[in-house]
Design an enzyme around this catalytic site. Sequence first.
Site, PDB file in Angstrom:
ATOM      1  N   ILE A 153       0.963  -1.190   0.014  1.00 42.78           N
ATOM      2  CA  ILE A 153      -0.096   0.135  -0.090  1.00 42.78           C
ATOM      3  C   ILE A 153       0.911   1.250  -0.079  1.00 42.78           C
ATOM      4  O   ILE A 153       2.016   1.102   0.273  1.00 42.78           O
ATOM      5  CB  ILE A 153      -1.074   0.011   1.264  1.00 42.78           C
ATOM      6  N   ASP A 154       0.355   2.163  -0.324  1.00 40.59           N
ATOM      7  CA  ASP A 154       0.930   3.698  -0.695  1.00 40.59           C
ATOM      8  C   ASP A 154       1.711   4.211   0.763  1.00 40.59           C
ATOM      9  O   ASP A 154       1.245   3.851   1.960  1.00 40.59           O
ATOM     10  CB  ASP A 154       0.286   4.576  -1.109  1.00 40.59           C
ATOM     11  N   VAL A 155       2.666   4.679   0.655  1.00 40.81           N
ATOM     12  CA  VAL A 155       3.482   5.438   1.653  1.00 40.81           C
ATOM     13  C   VAL A 155       2.661   5.997   2.557  1.00 40.81           C
ATOM     14  O   VAL A 155       2.795   5.767   3.901  1.00 40.81           O
ATOM     15  CB  VAL A 155       4.722   6.104   1.296  1.00 40.81           C
TER      16      VAL A 155
END
Length: 691
Positions: free
Chosen positions: A463-465
Amino acid sequence: MQPSERLIGGLGSSSDDAQRITCVHADRCGGCPVIALPYGEQLALKRGRVVQSLSRYPALELVYTEPVQPAEPVVEYRSRAKMIVAPGGKLGLYAKGGGHQVVDIPSCRVVASVVSVVAALLRERIKADEAAKGPLAPIDSGGSLRAVDLREVRGRGGEHVLVTLVVQRDRAHDRAVYAAAAEELMRAEPRVLGVALNFHEGDSPQILGSETVVVHGAASAPDQIGGATHEATYGSFVQAHRGQAERVHKTIIEVLGIGKAPKRPRVLDLYGGSGAIALALAGAGADVQLVESFAPAVAQVNDTAKKAGLSVRGEAGDVASALRRFAEQKQTFEGAVVNPPRRGTSALARELLARLELPAVAYVSCDPDTLARDLDHFTRLGYSVASVRPLDMIPLTDEVETIALLRRTGLVAPKVLWEDDEVFVVEKGAHEPTTPQGEYVTSLVARAKKLADAGDAVPVNRIDVGTSGLVLFARRAADAPKWQAALQHESARKIYLAGARGITPSKGAITRDLREDGKMYSARTRYRRLAVASGHSVLRVVPEQGRTHQIRRHLAAIGHPILGDDRYGHAPTNRFFEEKNVLDRTFLHCVRLELTHPNTGNRLIIEAPLPGDLKSVLERTSGPGTLRFLDHKQALGHSGVSSLPPPPTGESTPSELLPSLRDSASRLSILDVDSSTPTIHPQLQTDDDAS
C-alpha cells in the site's frame, strides 16, 4: 488581586482546589475557558488531554504522563497579548460561541500589568481616532487598525512594552502619521520602548501579516527569561508564561544532560524562534546549532550570542532543508530540541531527523494531538518515548505545553494481527514505505524482518507510503505467488476507510480505465458514504482491482479527492486539514482483508483498527459523535480475526449465513454492503494518471 484569590502552598489540597479566579469578563470572553474550575481540576484536565491523545496510539498507550507542573502566578502572567480592535474603543478578544463579536477586556486578569496599562492608553486613542477619523480608527469604522500586539520585555531596567499596530495595507495612512501617534503614546507611557506597523493582507484569518516595520523607538529589546537573555522583536513568538518558560529551559538542559558530560555537547535547536532556548542551552555548556525560518530573528540571535560570548550559530531556513544538508554532510550532534508550531513537525523533517541518528531528542509541543501523532511516527523510526512532562504554560485555559524525551533504541517489529506457518499480517503505519525506498530511513519490510521466523519475509501486497493498514507477508518468497493469487481472486476483498473532500453521493461505483506503464487497464471502485464530518465524507471503499493509486485516482476523477492527498488532492483543503486538524498524510486506511486460505480453504477476515491520527482528525472536525457512530456500526476495524470453514465443494457461502459463521470478533458491520451500486463513468483523460 485579593489575597483570598491567590493560589498558595501545595496544589492538590481541598482548600486550594476550592479557590477560583474570578473575572468580570468570564461570561462572555473566550480567553480563559476553564477559569471557573479550581486550579487543581484545571491541571487534571490538561493532563487528561495529553493522556487521551497518546492513548489513541498502541505504541504510546503505555507511556506514563507525569502530573502537570503548576504555574506561579496564575494571573497577570501573560507576557504577550494579541487583541482585536472594534468600534467604540473596544480592545479585546472574540466572544464565546464563535462569530466575530469583540469583548472589551479592560480589566483582564491574565495579562501582565504593564501590558494592561498600555492597552488602556490605546483604548482611549482608538476611541478618539474613531470620532476624528484618525490613524488608529478601527477598520470596522472605516479606519485601518485591525488589532494590536503588545509584548512585555523584562531586563535590568524593569518592565517595558513593544507595541505592534496591525493595519490593513490597502487602508494604511502614510507612515509618518503612525510615527506621530507612536511618539505621543511613548510620551504618555515611557515604558513603551517602540512602536511598529504590521501590514495585514486581504481576508487572511491570521492576525499578523508577513511584513513589520518599526515607525518609532527601539527596533528590538533585551528580554530576560531565567538566566538567559534574548532579543525580543515586534510580533515574535514568546512563551506566554515567563516562569514556565524558564522551567522549559531547565527541563531540556536536564533531560539532554547538558553540563554533565566531560565535553561540550553539540545540540540542534529546530524551530528556534527568538533563540531563548538556544541561548539558555549555550549558557549551560552546549554548542548550539539553531535553525529558524524567520531571518530577522536569526540575525538577532547571532548578534546576542556574539555579544554574550555564547556558542550559538543560527541559520535562517527551512528545517527539512537544513536537516537534509546536515545528513549529507554527515554532521553529528549529541541531541536536539524540536519546538515546532502548533501543527507539529512535517513528516519529512521527522524522517530526516531520524537519519541523523541522534541519541536523544527533546520535543516541546503546545498541541497534544500533533505531539502524539509525531511521537507515534518516531517510534517507527527507531525512537522510544522515555518521558512525557506536561506543564501549565497558559493557566485558566485548557492549553497544555509538553516536553517529551525521545531516546534512540532501534527499530521495533510491527504488531502481528494474524499469522500461520506460511504468512503473517501486520499493520503498516503512515509515512512508511512497504519496501525500502532511498529517501526513507526504514520500511515495513525492515521492521517485519525483526519478527520471529521472518528473516526472509516478502510482502504479498503493498500500500502507498501515505496510506496505513493491512499488509500480508509470506515468510518465504516461494510461498508468495499462491497468496498473491488468493488476494487477486474475485472472492477476495480489500476494504478501505477513506476521508474524501466534499459530500459524495450516498453510494456509487466508479468505472474508469487507468494508465500504468504506458498501458490502459480497466478498473472499478465501489464506495459507500458512512458519515459526514465537517462537510466532508467518510467512505467505505472497495477497489475491485489493485491498480496503482486506484482509489485516489478514481475519487479525484469524480471531484471528491482523498483528504491529504498531495498528488491528486485539493491543495487548499489539504493545507487547512494539516494546519487545523493534524492530517499530514492521505486519509486512507486499509481496514479489512477478506480472502480464502489457499491451503485450508478457510475464509480469512482480518481487520486493523483506525489509527490514532485519523481518529484525531474525525474528533477535531466533528467531535466524538462521528467516531461513536462509526464504532457502533463496527466500521472502524478491530484487532480480531475470523476463520470461516470452506463452503461445500462447488458452492459459495450464502451471504445470509455469514453472521452465524463469523466469530464474535468479526461480526457483520457497516463495511458489508451490497455490490449493486450505481456506476459513474468519469470521462477518460490522458496523461493525468502517471503511476
